[in-house]
Motif scaffolding. Structure first.
Motif, PDB file in Angstrom:
ATOM      1  N   THR A  32      -3.266   7.620   4.604  1.00  0.00           N
ATOM      2  CA  THR A  32      -2.987   7.444   3.194  1.00  0.00           C
ATOM      3  C   THR A  32      -2.057   6.262   2.897  1.00  0.00           C
ATOM      4  OG1 THR A  32      -3.403   9.748   2.728  1.00  0.00           O
ATOM      5  CG2 THR A  32      -1.981   8.599   1.195  1.00  0.00           C
ATOM      6  N   ALA A  33      -0.969   6.135   3.653  1.00  0.00           N
ATOM      7  CA  ALA A  33       0.017   5.090   3.340  1.00  0.00           C
ATOM      8  C   ALA A  33      -0.636   3.707   3.362  1.00  0.00           C
ATOM      9  CB  ALA A  33       1.164   5.163   4.341  1.00  0.00           C
ATOM     10  N   THR A  34      -1.421   3.429   4.402  1.00  0.00           N
ATOM     11  CA  THR A  34      -2.051   2.118   4.538  1.00  0.00           C
ATOM     12  C   THR A  34      -3.033   1.855   3.403  1.00  0.00           C
ATOM     13  OG1 THR A  34      -2.052   2.669   6.881  1.00  0.00           O
ATOM     14  CG2 THR A  34      -3.170   0.624   6.238  1.00  0.00           C
ATOM     15  N   ILE A  35      -3.905   2.828   3.177  1.00  0.00           N
ATOM     16  CA  ILE A  35      -4.955   2.624   2.179  1.00  0.00           C
ATOM     17  C   ILE A  35      -4.358   2.475   0.787  1.00  0.00           C
ATOM     18  CG2 ILE A  35      -7.111   3.532   1.219  1.00  0.00           C
ATOM     19  CD1 ILE A  35      -7.296   2.890   4.197  1.00  0.00           C
ATOM     20  N   LEU A  36      -3.373   3.314   0.486  1.00  0.00           N
ATOM     21  CA  LEU A  36      -2.777   3.224  -0.848  1.00  0.00           C
ATOM     22  C   LEU A  36      -2.130   1.857  -1.046  1.00  0.00           C
ATOM     23  CD1 LEU A  36      -1.236   6.649  -1.829  1.00  0.00           C
ATOM     24  CD2 LEU A  36      -3.388   5.601  -2.496  1.00  0.00           C
ATOM     25  N   GLN A  37      -1.508   1.339   0.007  1.00  0.00           N
ATOM     26  CA  GLN A  37      -0.898   0.012  -0.103  1.00  0.00           C
ATOM     27  C   GLN A  37      -1.976  -1.035  -0.410  1.00  0.00           C
ATOM     28  OE1 GLN A  37       2.386  -0.377  -0.273  1.00  0.00           O
ATOM     29  NE2 GLN A  37       1.725  -2.393  -1.010  1.00  0.00           N
ATOM     30  N   GLU A  38      -3.079  -0.944   0.325  1.00  0.00           N
ATOM     31  CA  GLU A  38      -4.174  -1.895   0.088  1.00  0.00           C
ATOM     32  C   GLU A  38      -4.687  -1.768  -1.344  1.00  0.00           C
ATOM     33  OE1 GLU A  38      -7.435  -1.751   2.814  1.00  0.00           O
ATOM     34  OE2 GLU A  38      -6.142  -1.818   4.579  1.00  0.00           O
ATOM     35  N   TYR A  39      -4.827  -0.526  -1.781  1.00  0.00           N
ATOM     36  CA  TYR A  39      -5.361  -0.286  -3.121  1.00  0.00           C
ATOM     37  C   TYR A  39      -4.403  -0.830  -4.175  1.00  0.00           C
ATOM     38  CZ  TYR A  39      -7.192   2.267  -7.156  1.00  0.00           C
ATOM     39  OH  TYR A  39      -7.710   2.604  -8.383  1.00  0.00           O
ATOM     40  N   LYS A  40      -3.134  -0.598  -3.953  1.00  0.00           N
ATOM     41  CA  LYS A  40      -2.136  -1.113  -4.902  1.00  0.00           C
ATOM     42  C   LYS A  40      -2.160  -2.635  -4.928  1.00  0.00           C
ATOM     43  CE  LYS A  40       1.110   2.727  -4.609  1.00  0.00           C
ATOM     44  NZ  LYS A  40       2.182   3.207  -3.732  1.00  0.00           N
ATOM     45  N   ASP A  41      -2.261  -3.235  -3.747  1.00  0.00           N
ATOM     46  CA  ASP A  41      -2.305  -4.699  -3.679  1.00  0.00           C
ATOM     47  C   ASP A  41      -3.515  -5.234  -4.425  1.00  0.00           C
ATOM     48  OD1 ASP A  41      -0.038  -4.702  -2.229  1.00  0.00           O
ATOM     49  OD2 ASP A  41      -0.994  -5.028  -0.280  1.00  0.00           O
ATOM     50  N   TRP A  42      -4.629  -4.523  -4.220  1.00  0.00           N
ATOM     51  CA  TRP A  42      -5.857  -4.965  -4.894  1.00  0.00           C
ATOM     52  C   TRP A  42      -5.677  -4.860  -6.400  1.00  0.00           C
ATOM     53  CZ3 TRP A  42      -9.146  -2.826  -8.399  1.00  0.00           C
ATOM     54  CH2 TRP A  42     -10.319  -3.564  -8.662  1.00  0.00           C
ATOM     55  N   THR A  43      -5.133  -3.730  -6.867  1.00  0.00           N
ATOM     56  CA  THR A  43      -4.924  -3.527  -8.292  1.00  0.00           C
ATOM     57  C   THR A  43      -4.042  -4.632  -8.867  1.00  0.00           C
ATOM     58  OG1 THR A  43      -4.942  -1.189  -7.769  1.00  0.00           O
ATOM     59  CG2 THR A  43      -4.324  -1.770  -9.999  1.00  0.00           C
ATOM     60  N   LYS A  44      -3.008  -4.963  -8.118  1.00  0.00           N
ATOM     61  CA  LYS A  44      -2.080  -6.008  -8.551  1.00  0.00           C
ATOM     62  C   LYS A  44      -2.819  -7.345  -8.672  1.00  0.00           C
ATOM     63  CE  LYS A  44       2.370  -7.492  -6.951  1.00  0.00           C
ATOM     64  NZ  LYS A  44       3.181  -7.431  -5.726  1.00  0.00           N
ATOM     65  N   TRP A  45      -3.630  -7.620  -7.643  1.00  0.00           N
ATOM     66  CA  TRP A  45      -4.406  -8.861  -7.649  1.00  0.00           C
ATOM     67  C   TRP A  45      -5.354  -8.892  -8.840  1.00  0.00           C
ATOM     68  CZ3 TRP A  45      -9.775  -8.948  -7.220  1.00  0.00           C
ATOM     69  CH2 TRP A  45     -10.344 -10.235  -7.168  1.00  0.00           C
ATOM     70  N   TYR A  46      -6.001  -7.754  -9.074  1.00  0.00           N
ATOM     71  CA  TYR A  46      -6.985  -7.691 -10.150  1.00  0.00           C
ATOM     72  C   TYR A  46      -6.309  -7.858 -11.504  1.00  0.00           C
ATOM     73  CZ  TYR A  46     -10.590  -5.832 -13.237  1.00  0.00           C
ATOM     74  OH  TYR A  46     -11.495  -5.672 -14.245  1.00  0.00           O
ATOM     75  N   ASN A  47      -5.162  -7.220 -11.649  1.00  0.00           N
ATOM     76  CA  ASN A  47      -4.501  -7.242 -12.952  1.00  0.00           C
ATOM     77  C   ASN A  47      -4.007  -8.623 -13.361  1.00  0.00           C
ATOM     78  OD1 ASN A  47      -4.946  -4.640 -13.706  1.00  0.00           O
ATOM     79  ND2 ASN A  47      -3.076  -3.864 -12.734  1.00  0.00           N
ATOM     80  N   GLN A  48      -3.750  -9.473 -12.362  1.00  0.00           N
ATOM     81  CA  GLN A  48      -3.246 -10.791 -12.740  1.00  0.00           C
ATOM     82  C   GLN A  48      -4.381 -11.781 -13.041  1.00  0.00           C
ATOM     83  OE1 GLN A  48      -3.316 -13.647 -10.257  1.00  0.00           O
ATOM     84  NE2 GLN A  48      -4.737 -12.307  -9.177  1.00  0.00           N
ATOM     85  N   LEU A  49      -5.620 -11.335 -12.909  1.00  0.00           N
ATOM     86  CA  LEU A  49      -6.732 -12.227 -13.242  1.00  0.00           C
ATOM     87  C   LEU A  49      -6.827 -12.416 -14.752  1.00  0.00           C
ATOM     88  CD1 LEU A  49      -9.588 -10.799 -10.958  1.00  0.00           C
ATOM     89  CD2 LEU A  49      -8.227 -12.855 -10.564  1.00  0.00           C
ATOM     90  N   ASP A  50      -7.391 -13.549 -15.139  1.00  0.00           N
ATOM     91  CA  ASP A  50      -7.658 -13.746 -16.570  1.00  0.00           C
ATOM     92  C   ASP A  50      -8.719 -12.759 -17.033  1.00  0.00           C
ATOM     93  OD1 ASP A  50      -5.891 -15.727 -16.691  1.00  0.00           O
ATOM     94  OD2 ASP A  50      -7.363 -17.370 -16.565  1.00  0.00           O
TER      95      ASP A  50
END
Lengths: 271, 365
Positions: free
Chosen positions: B269-287
């Motif tokens: 869980t810890a690893t995957i959630l980190q990846e998911y959070k990172d992805w969300t962060k990346w996605y949210n900063q897109l135009d």
């Protein structure tokens, strides 16, 4: 044949569940009514009384049919018709209306049509008892013929199961089918011999048409119940009618079971 | 992310055009993901191989039925809710499922619970499953107590068994006097409490929880999570879908990340959630327009997916025998066809029927 057995096995395995659900549904249906379950009896009895007024007193002024008093003939036929018709129609929508609710639990949806039959069994027993009492009151004697009712009751269960599983499955696939069935049943009512003796009305000139109408399974069951309580005939008096009825049930049962098993995994996709 | 790539307009023809930090693993390699390791040696409970779900975008019923009967012939637009998902889950595993809305989480859970039929693939389930979803299976005009009884009856309990536990369920639901009110008067939180209380008392082997806990208040959530811990301790297998990452983090050991019909990651869980959070962060900063075309491209890929692509990928899998590959690539049959002896029976039955009709109508026998 395997299909028939697979569906039947579920009916047997979940028979107690079926009865409990039927009992519970009946209670739930009338939970806001102060007379409660009584309505299941009041309604059919009133309906029978209406037909008796219209056909028995209004149009025929009493008299006899098949050599028995019309009133006894009418009430027993009506009680049977109401049971068959209600169970038959309820079974038609039973799966479609319940798929959403039960699709997310491992529930044997094939018992849904039969649950509807069992919901109607108690009202049937009461209206039939009333019918038999009225018949006896009007001068009919119960004889050994009455034991035939066991056979006809089993035949009704078989018929309702076969048609129920078939109609309910088709209704999921094509909702129009339910409307079609409703329309057809309005005709079948007059052909079922529930209120008028069709063959007698047509007279000997149209005996073949009369006999053709008599071949419909509703007629078979209704006249069978009458034969039982009015002592007007034995099962083996009409072998070709027996054969036609059971072949019809067998063919529908095989088709219905097959279609049900084929499509049931997709019911939730289709509703 | 540089200023430059942020401005790149995302085009459907170039699905990997953006420097997306996490890419989905090839579906033939899914079973190598760390989530499938059986560390404790517990028995296998759920095993999925290349589970797909094809939705037919045909509008009329006939088209839908045609699509079920003849999936290859149907020319209607398709949408692949799942594009081939493989995973193993063992006894006592508590698996979190995360992913953005519309990614296929609910489809997967519905398939696991038996509510929907997978289009192809192999699913092995060992034990009774129970799906808990807030909106399903409660009848509006019945009271809470009556719903408990009805649902328990449908699950096959006898009236005596129900009498024995109905008070426990009512108490667990914390509904107080409202338990005697019709469910239509309930708030969504109350409904989910009732649904949860009923579900946990059915004692399933595999429990599937679909965002049910996120509706209740904090105190109930706590109570529910404690109950889940009990299940976990008793060795039950639990699937847990939630957008509340905190709950997933606290409660699950493994997490599946599903996105646009693909399994992107499966592991602790810890690893995957980190990846998911990172992805969300990346996605949210897109135009906004980049986001739009990104999502559109992924959805398009779900439209364009087909059986050839699936088979091509299954072939690369080195965990399966050739016979299994063939079996798994094939569509799950829509029941059997009528066998010849059943046809024969139908014909004979109809024949005898016709003969009986003739006998009776014409000859009057």
């Amino acid at each position: 044949m395997r299909e028939i057995w697979l569906v039947l096995r579920e009916q047997i395995k979940y028979f107690p569940v079926m009865l409990r659900l039927a009992r519970y549904e009946t209670r739930a249906k009338y939970k806001d009514h102060s007379l409660g379950v009584l309505w299941d009896v009041i309604n059919p009895v009133m309906q029978i009384a209406t037909y008796w007024l219209v056909f028995g007193i209004g149009l025929r002024q009493g008299g006899t049919t098949d050599g028995v008093p019309y009133v006894g003939w009418l009430v027993i036929g009506q009680a049977t018709w109401l049971f068959l018709n209600t169970s038959f129609m309820d079974a038609t929508w039973s799966i479609r209306n319940n798929v959403r609710q039960v699709s997310k639990m491992n529930f044997p949806i094939s018992i849904m049509p039969t649950v509807r039959t069992w919901i109607n069994v108690i009202p049937f027993a009461i209206t039939l008892a009333v019918g038999v009492l009225i018949a006896v009151g009007s001068g009919v004697h119960l004889t050994m013929h009455a034991f035939q009712f066991v056979y006809y009751f089993l035949a009704m269960l078989a018929f309702l199961h076969a048609l129920g599983i078939f109609n309910a499955t088709i209704t999921v696939l094509f909702p129009d089918y339910q409307q079609l069935i409703q329309t057809i049943m309005r005709f079948v009512f007059w052909f079922s011999g529930a209120v008028i003796d069709i063959a007698a009305k047509l007279g000997p000139d149209h005996a073949r048409i009369g006999r053709l109408i008599e071949l419909n399974p509703f007629y078979y069951l209704i006249s069978g119940v009458r034969d039982s309580f009015l002592s007007t005939g034995w099962i083996w008096d009409h072998p070709s009618q027996n054969l036609a009825f059971w072949m019809f049930v067998l063919v529908v049962l095989l088709l219905g079971s097959h279609l049900h098993l084929k499509f049931r995994a997709y019911f939730a996709d289709l509703v | 992310m540089t200023e430059d790539s942020k401005k790149t307009v995302y085009t459907p023809t170039d699905p990997r055009g953006l420097n997306e930090p996490f890419l989905p693993v090839s579906i033939a390699k899914q079973i190598d993901l760390p989530g499938n390791d059986n560390v404790s040696g517990a028995p296998l409970k759920v095993s999925g191989r290349y589970i797909t779900k094809e939705y037919d975008m045909g509008t009329s019923r006939n088209e839908k039925i045609q699509a079920i009967l003849n999936p290859l012939k149907s020319k209607k637009e398709k949408f692949w809710g799942l594009k081939g998902i493989s995973f193993d889950v063992f006894e006592g595993d508590v698996v979190g499922v995360v992913g953005v809305n519309g990614s296929g989480k609910s489809t997967l859970l519905n398939i696991l619970s038996g509510a929907l039929m997978e289009t192809s693939g192999r699913l092995i389930l060992k034990g009774k499953t129970s799906l808990l979803s807030v909106w399903d299976g409660l009848r509006d005009n019945l009271t809470g107590l009556e719903n408990i009884r009805l649902k328990s009856l449908m699950m096959g309990l006898s009236n005596k068994e129900i009498d024995n536990q109905i008070n426990d369920i009512a108490e667990f639901s914390e509904l107080g006097k409202f338990i005697k009110q019709p469910v239509k008067n309930y708030s969504s939180g109350m409904r989910s409490k009732l649904g949860f209380a009923i579900a946990v008392h059915q004692n399933p082997d595999i429990m599937i929880i679909d965002e049910a806990l996120s509706v209740g208040d904090q105190t109930f959530t706590r109570k529910a999570l404690n109950k889940m811990q009990e299940f976990k301790a008793a060795g039950k297998t639990i699937f847990f879908v939630s957008h509340a990452l905190g709950q997933i983090e606290e409660f699950t050991d493994k997490t599946m990340w599903i996105q646009y019909g693909e399994l992107r990651a499966y592991g602790d869980t810890a690893t995957i959630l980190q990846e998911y959070k990172d992805w969300t962060k990346w996605y949210n900063q897109l135009d906004d327009d980049v986001k739009k075309s990104y999502v559109a491209a992924r959805k398009q890929a779900q439209n364009d997916f087909n059986r050839t692509q699936l088979t091509d990928r299954i072939v690369e899998d080195n965990h399966l025998s050739d016979a299994d590959k063939k079996k798994i690539a094939r569509d799950n049959a829509v029941g059997g066809r009528l066998t010849w002896w059943n046809w024969l029976l139908l014909v004979i039955g109809t024949g005898i029927f016709a003969y009986a009709v003739y006998l009776y109508v014409y000859l009057g026998r």
